[in-house]
Design a protein around this motif. Structure first.
Motif, PDB file in Angstrom:
ATOM      1  N   ASP A 273      51.230 -17.855  45.905  1.00  0.00           N
ATOM      2  CA  ASP A 273      51.318 -16.142  45.432  1.00  0.00           C
ATOM      3  C   ASP A 273      51.917 -15.532  46.969  1.00  0.00           C
ATOM      4  O   ASP A 273      52.367 -14.065  46.753  1.00  0.00           O
ATOM      5  N   VAL A 274      51.483 -15.480  47.964  1.00  0.00           N
ATOM      6  CA  VAL A 274      52.176 -15.211  49.510  1.00  0.00           C
ATOM      7  C   VAL A 274      52.138 -16.325  50.245  1.00  0.00           C
ATOM      8  O   VAL A 274      51.751 -17.642  50.036  1.00  0.00           O
ATOM      9  N   ASP A 275      52.704 -16.098  51.523  1.00  0.00           N
ATOM     10  CA  ASP A 275      53.120 -17.284  51.981  1.00  0.00           C
ATOM     11  C   ASP A 275      52.081 -17.355  53.131  1.00  0.00           C
ATOM     12  O   ASP A 275      51.801 -15.921  53.910  1.00  0.00           O
ATOM     13  N   TYR A 276      51.808 -18.340  53.927  1.00  0.00           N
ATOM     14  CA  TYR A 276      50.677 -18.292  55.102  1.00  0.00           C
ATOM     15  C   TYR A 276      51.468 -17.609  55.996  1.00  0.00           C
ATOM     16  O   TYR A 276      50.337 -16.891  56.827  1.00  0.00           O
ATOM     17  N   ALA A 277      52.451 -17.387  56.603  1.00  0.00           N
ATOM     18  CA  ALA A 277      52.829 -16.693  58.241  1.00  0.00           C
ATOM     19  C   ALA A 277      52.369 -15.019  57.987  1.00  0.00           C
ATOM     20  O   ALA A 277      52.239 -14.415  58.961  1.00  0.00           O
ATOM     21  N   SER A 278      52.825 -14.622  56.217  1.00  0.00           N
ATOM     22  CA  SER A 278      52.190 -13.209  55.853  1.00  0.00           C
ATOM     23  C   SER A 278      50.279 -12.912  56.490  1.00  0.00           C
ATOM     24  O   SER A 278      50.576 -12.151  56.440  1.00  0.00           O
ATOM     25  N   VAL A 279      49.961 -13.636  55.472  1.00  0.00           N
ATOM     26  CA  VAL A 279      49.059 -13.362  55.804  1.00  0.00           C
ATOM     27  C   VAL A 279      47.538 -15.048  57.441  1.00  0.00           C
ATOM     28  O   VAL A 279      46.357 -14.356  57.414  1.00  0.00           O
ATOM     29  N   ARG A 280      48.896 -15.093  58.222  1.00  0.00           N
ATOM     30  CA  ARG A 280      47.880 -15.881  59.217  1.00  0.00           C
ATOM     31  C   ARG A 280      47.245 -14.832  59.934  1.00  0.00           C
ATOM     32  O   ARG A 280      46.115 -15.717  60.730  1.00  0.00           O
TER      33      ARG A 280
END
Lengths: 381, 272
Positions: A273-280
């Motif tokens: 659903d989301v990139d890891y970078a965006s929630v890191r």
């Protein structure tokens, strides 16, 4: 019915002085301050006496009458026998300026040392409605007229000048109690009451309460409750245990909340659903808070394993997942650890180990939604 | 305005530099020494009596009444019938059973805020009365050992509640006759019940109790039940000195009554 009273008044300065005898007329209904004023008017025009309201509300005319700290304006002459010699001296705990006037600067210095009322910084006007029962205790202390008779009679400084730097005195204990009992005050005042203002010096002999012209129960309602609050904070075994358990419970709650938050974000990444970078950064923040209150380094192993995997650190992910399998007894957590291991093995192109890990994960928790990565009809988290 | 110089060495007492030069210890004209003298006399008498009775190790049980100085009786050498809680201490202990337990009620009273005032004034003369100079050259109050241990009052309060329960049970046991049959009552039962009641009033009016029930709260309005309890305890608290004295006399008189029964000096009037 008037009569002539025998008065003995201390006259002098900080260098020298003596008790002087006077015969003064007294009229019915008069107080000691009236007689002192008559003395000024008729026999001792240079007699220094501090006074203002003559109604027991300004606290100016504090002195000692027959050795007892009293307000001159609130001590009626009919409380003395007509043959009795009335002795009037300045307050004996403070430096004398002249005659009956003392320098009470010590008290103003102490007043400045007590931090003022400190409400929550984000509290806006009108946000809080004060209930009467919440302010009743403080209102008793607000009756203080700052006559400093309690300070004068307190033997801690009256008999021991050397204690003045470390002892605030009863007047300021009621100030500290007033603030500590205020529903909106946020400052920690219990430790400072003992460590900075000398609460422990008070041996509760109640002289302050005896002399208070406003009838404030200084000892019972302010000093002893503050001593009890210090005991709450430092010495009570049952309350200490309760505090530890509550803190631990609160820590556990915080850890679970933050771990759930990080886990949910990582599952979103896993689901695509989301990139890891965006929630890191959010994941790191939640994990930092969770680890900050975790009791050991292993309770978050499952979470750490998934985080390592999503960040591409396969070896660390495998190690944490193995640690999770060693420590966690819950079937769901073991299943999650096996799913993470399966994903690691899959990324490492180890098909046999992957299948074995998937089977283990399914055995512990057949409905684990994370198994959808490997086929099947599992639901998404 | 005259400024007082505090830079020089300071003398103790009201003769410190800058203060009015009055050499008398106090100018009080009333008999300020009467109250501390009476307090000292009564407390000293109680200590003498309690010490004698604690070491006497006899005449503390007159079926079915057990003296509060010896309750609970937990030593191996307790009088037959007085060991309702069991003989928890082995036969290695040869001394009076009272010595095992008196530290708790003694500690409760020694650290009590009211008794502190009483004995600081009457025994330690610190101060003997308000505005009467104390004789000590230095003073550190309750800031260091041993007096910082006064903060253990809370511990003794908890222990005191346990003792109150035990002494209340002892009073209920007084509704038996000398054969152990229930449904009887004598003057000793009334004495024990009065003693237990006074001890409960003394404990519940205690400042630690007041703090425990609600004194530590900031928001009374958020804890209405605790506020009501605190209000009730606060009312009792205003009479704490009275309950302190009454319960002290109550314990001593209860013990004395049971001693009279145990020695056979008098017999217990039975109501039913």
């Amino acid at each position: 019915m008037g009569y002539t009273a025998k008065f003995r008044v201390w006259r002098g300065t900080d260098e020298d002085g003596a008790l002087n005898d006077y015969d003064v007329d007294v009229n019915e209904g008069e107080v000691v301050l009236d007689v002192i004023h008559r003395l000024q008017a008729t026999q001792a025009p240079d007699l220094a006496v501090r006074w203002n309201c003559k109604a027991g509300k300004c606290g100016s005319c504090s002195a000692e009458i027959n050795g007892r700290p009293r307000l001159l304006c609130m001590t009626r002459m009919n409380t003395f026998d007509q043959s009795e010699t009335v002795t009037v001296t300045p307050l004996r705990a403070f430096p004398v300026i002249r005659d009956l006037v003392t320098n009470v600067s010590f008290n103003y210095q102490k007043a400045r040392e007590v931090p003022s009322f400190t409400p929550p910084p984000d509290l806006k006007a009108g946000d809080y409605r004060m209930q009467q029962i919440d302010v009743e205790r403080s209102q008793e202390f607000r009756k203080c007229i700052e006559c400093f008779l309690c300070q004068d009679t307190c033997h801690v400084i009256r008999d021991h000048e050397e204690n003045k730097p470390v002892f605030a005195g009863p007047r300021f204990f009621i100030r500290i109690a007033e603030l500590d009992m205020h529903p909106l005050d946020t400052l920690e005042r219990k430790h400072s009451a003992q460590e900075d203002y000398g609460l422990g010096y008070c041996n509760i002999t109640k002289c302050c309460t005896e002399v208070c012209p406003e009838g404030i129960h200084i000892t019972d309602n302010a000093i002893i409750p503050m001593k009890e609050r210090v005991v709450d904070a430092k010495y009570d075994p049952a309350f200490g245990l309760f505090r530890v358990l509550r803190a631990r419970s609160k820590s556990t709650k915080t850890m679970n909340e933050q771990a759930d938050r990080a886990w949910s974000l990582l599952c979103s990444v896993e689901a695509g659903d989301v990139d890891y970078a965006s929630v890191r950064s959010d994941v790191e923040d939640a994990m930092r808070q969770a680890k900050g209150v975790a009791s050991t380094g292993t309770v978050l192993a499952s979470l750490e394993a998934l985080d390592h995997f999503e960040a591409g650190r396969l070896d660390e992910a495998a190690a944490e997942a193995q640690a999770s399998l060693s420590w966690h007894r819950s079937a769901q957590e073991r299943s999650d650890a096996w799913v993470t291991l399966a994903r690691v093995y899959d990324a490492q192109e180890r098909p046999t180990a992957t299948v074995e890990a998937i089977e283990n994960a399914r055995r512990h928790w057949p409905d684990n939604p994370r198994l959808r990565h490997f086929g099947g009809d599992e639901r998404r988290p | 305005m005259t400024q007082t110089d505090h830079s020089g060495p300071l003398a103790a007492g009201t003769g410190a530099p800058g203060r009015a030069h009055i050499t008398l210890r106090t100018l009080r004209t009333d008999r300020w020494w009467v109250q501390p003298a009476i307090t000292a006399g009564v407390l000293f008498s109680f200590v003498i009596y309690a010490t004698w009775r604690a070491f006497e190790n006899a005449y503390y049980y007159a079926t079915p009444y057990l003296s509060p100085f010896y309750s609970p009786c937990v030593a191996e050498n307790c009088a037959p019938g007085s060991d309702d809680l069991g003989r928890l201490v082995g036969d290695w202990y040869p001394l009076s059973p009272a010595l095992l337990i008196l530290v708790f009620p003694l500690g409760f009273r020694m650290t009590c805020y009211y008794y502190r005032k009483a004995y600081y004034r009457s025994f330690w003369l610190s101060p003997p009365a308000c505005a009467v100079a104390e004789p000590h050259r230095t003073y550190t109050g309750e800031t260091r050992a041993p007096l910082i241990l006064q903060n253990s009052h809370r511990w003794f309060f908890y222990a005191g509640l346990v003792f109150n329960v035990i002494l209340t049970w002892d009073a209920l046991l007084g509704f038996r006759n000398s054969d152990g049959d229930w449904g009887h009552m004598g003057l000793g039962t009334v004495v024990l019940l009065t003693n237990a009641t006074l001890l409960w009033l003394y404990s519940l009016s205690c400042h630690s109790c007041r703090n425990t029930f609600g004194g530590r709260l900031k928001h009374f309005s958020k804890h209405p039940i605790r506020y009501r309890t605190w209000t009730f305890v606060s009312r009792l608290n205003t009479r704490h000195p009275l309950f302190a004295w009454l319960s002290l006399f109550g314990v001593a008189l209860t013990d004395f009554y049971i001693r009279l029964l145990a020695t056979g000096t008098i017999s217990d009037p039975t109501f039913f």
